[in-house]
Design an enzyme around this catalytic site. Structure first.
Site, PDB file in Angstrom:
ATOM      1  N   TRP A 181       0.382  -1.110   0.121  1.00  0.00           N
ATOM      2  CA  TRP A 181      -0.197   0.058  -0.381  1.00  0.00           C
ATOM      3  C   TRP A 181       0.932   1.192  -0.376  1.00  0.00           C
ATOM      4  O   TRP A 181       0.313   2.039  -0.932  1.00  0.00           O
ATOM      5  CB  TRP A 181      -1.274   0.532   1.520  1.00  0.00           C
ATOM      6  CG  TRP A 181      -2.222  -1.257   0.895  1.00  0.00           C
ATOM      7  CD1 TRP A 181      -1.992  -1.588   1.725  1.00  0.00           C
ATOM      8  CD2 TRP A 181      -2.911  -0.867  -0.179  1.00  0.00           C
ATOM      9  NE1 TRP A 181      -2.918  -2.887   1.143  1.00  0.00           N
ATOM     10  CE2 TRP A 181      -3.900  -2.121   0.010  1.00  0.00           C
ATOM     11  CE3 TRP A 181      -3.466   0.017  -1.401  1.00  0.00           C
ATOM     12  CZ2 TRP A 181      -5.154  -2.979  -1.513  1.00  0.00           C
ATOM     13  CZ3 TRP A 181      -4.614  -0.679  -2.736  1.00  0.00           C
ATOM     14  CH2 TRP A 181      -5.123  -1.732  -2.214  1.00  0.00           C
ATOM     15  N   ASP A 231      -1.655   7.085   5.822  1.00  0.00           N
ATOM     16  CA  ASP A 231      -2.879   6.295   4.962  1.00  0.00           C
ATOM     17  C   ASP A 231      -3.606   5.097   6.463  1.00  0.00           C
ATOM     18  O   ASP A 231      -2.559   4.279   7.208  1.00  0.00           O
ATOM     19  CB  ASP A 231      -1.476   6.043   4.321  1.00  0.00           C
ATOM     20  CG  ASP A 231      -3.478   4.254   4.191  1.00  0.00           C
ATOM     21  OD1 ASP A 231      -4.548   4.113   4.180  1.00  0.00           O
ATOM     22  OD2 ASP A 231      -2.953   3.848   2.571  1.00  0.00           O
ATOM     23  N   LYS A 268     -13.331  -1.059   6.863  1.00  0.00           N
ATOM     24  CA  LYS A 268     -12.840  -2.061   7.574  1.00  0.00           C
ATOM     25  C   LYS A 268     -12.677  -1.474   8.827  1.00  0.00           C
ATOM     26  O   LYS A 268     -13.593  -1.996   9.360  1.00  0.00           O
ATOM     27  CB  LYS A 268     -11.530  -1.776   7.356  1.00  0.00           C
ATOM     28  CG  LYS A 268     -10.135  -2.203   6.113  1.00  0.00           C
ATOM     29  CD  LYS A 268      -9.853  -1.729   5.811  1.00  0.00           C
ATOM     30  CE  LYS A 268      -8.941  -1.355   4.058  1.00  0.00           C
ATOM     31  NZ  LYS A 268      -9.093  -2.547   3.162  1.00  0.00           N
TER      32      LYS A 268
END
Ligand code: PMP
Length: 360
Positions: free
Chosen positions: A102, A172, A196
């Site tokens: 990511w 992030d 999530k």
């Protein structure tokens, strides 16, 4: 009704109580005679829903008035671009820490807008740990430092907040926001896709220090400008109203659980149980440095990789869903976000012991 154990990495499990409330309100929200999905986002009713969600998030994370809280679309992936567009400024350079898939995607997108220097990368260690503070070499001319608090695929989580010596810090937090208490004041911008720990897919939360907004790169679409969204209370255009409402229900549920210190203690216990099961024998393995093991995403392998499909097949039959690792890495992964109850961990741990007994 039978709700199975859901270890999906995202879109992920939602609290059953939240889904029940949504179900109870789906046709008629609080006696108004219509669904939240059918309301104008400008209506008094919907604005009250939106404002309550923002306030509850501010309460949970202790977010001060120095920050705007935005509810946007486009996922965390859009933030990979919006961050450099809004924060690179005249410097046109930024520093990134690379801890896996990511952060690497964030780096690649940022390169479209300016120069990127990598402050540290753990690629040579197969991304099995985060760099230490001492290893960070932050370009002093960078407009900001970006890092990924929790690598959802690698299961690698920072156990400290980088000290940037005054350079704005951007993070992030898609897969670990709201997992435990957090000092938001240490950050200048935080973003997270909802699917999530926040709510359903389709909405992205951005928490941004107001003083940094209002200086986007020229020629960019107005929808990419944080200031435009901040001035419009995230209603520059029609927002994802139902996802915002559901996120608000999750925030209320988190408050009812006792807030982030209470949920953090539960998460620590859940993760410890699962890692203990993995470490109990050589049958299972997890390659991540112990201090960087994620409390949200737990990847694990079998010593005999040929047993993996058997494991997944039997787990599925035992109502343990979505345990396959990310398609890019294989193996297994249990995502154990806030809404995954401890009883699901217990069910997984006992299945693992039983599977080992039969197949070791
Ligand atoms: N960052 C992290 C850490 C993620 O886990 C994900 C999604 N799994 C993303 C970014 C991308 O999010 P989205 O699909 O919402 O764009």
């Amino acid at each position: 009704m039978s709700r199975k154990h859901n270890f999906s990495a995202g879109p992920a499990a939602l609290p059953t109580a939240v889904l029940e409330q949504a179900q109870a309100e789906i046709l008629d929200w609080q006696g108004k005679g219509l669904s939240v999905m059918e309301m104008s986002h400008r209506s008094e009713e919907y604005v009250s829903i939106a404002n309550a969600a923002e306030q509850d998030l501010r309460d949970l994370l202790g977010i001060s008035n120095d920050y705007s809280v935005l509810f946007l679309q486009g996922g965390a992936t859009s933030q990979f671009a919006m961050v450099p567009i809004n924060l690179m400024g005249e410097k046109r350079r930024a520093a990134y820490i690379n801890t896996g898939i990511w952060s690497d995607k964030a780096i690649k997108e940022a390169k479209r807008f300016g120069e990127v220097s990598v402050a540290a990368s753990t690629e040579s260690d197969n991304f099995s740990r985060t760099p230490t503070q001492a290893e960070l070499q932050i370009d002093s001319g960078a407009a900001y430092l970006h890092y990924t608090t929790n690598e959802t695929i690698g299961g690698v989580q920072f156990d400290y907040i980088p000290d940037t010596q005054g350079i704005p810090l951007v993070s992030d937090m898609s897969s670990d926001i709201l997992a435990r208490p957090l000092d938001v004041n240490k950050f200048d911008l935080i973003y997270a896709g909802a699917q999530k720990n926040i709510g359903p897919a389709g909405i992205t939360v951005v928490i941004a220090r107001k003083s940094l907004l209002g200086n986007p790169l020229t020629g960019m679409p107005s929808m990419q400008d944080y200031q435009v969204h901040a001035k419009a209370d995230s209603m520059n255009n029609t927002p994802p109203t139902y996802a915002w409402y559901l996120s608000g229900l999750v925030f209320k549920w988190l408050k009812e659980q006792g807030g982030l210190s209470a949920i953090g203690a539960i998460n620590a216990r859940k993760a410890a149980k699962l890692y203990a099961a993995i470490d109990a024998s050589d049958f299972y393995g997890n390659p991540v440095a112990v201090n960087n093991r994620s409390i949200m995403n737990v990847p694990f392998t079998l010593a005999d990789a040929k047993l993996e499909s058997k494991f997944l097949e039997e787990a599925f039959a035992a109502d343990l869903l979505n345990l396959q690792g990310h398609r890019s890495v294989g193996g297994m992964r249990a995502s154990i976000y806030n809404a995954v109850p401890e009883s699901s961990i217990d069910a997984l741990v006992s299945f693992m012991a039983d599977f080992e007994k039969r197949w070791a």
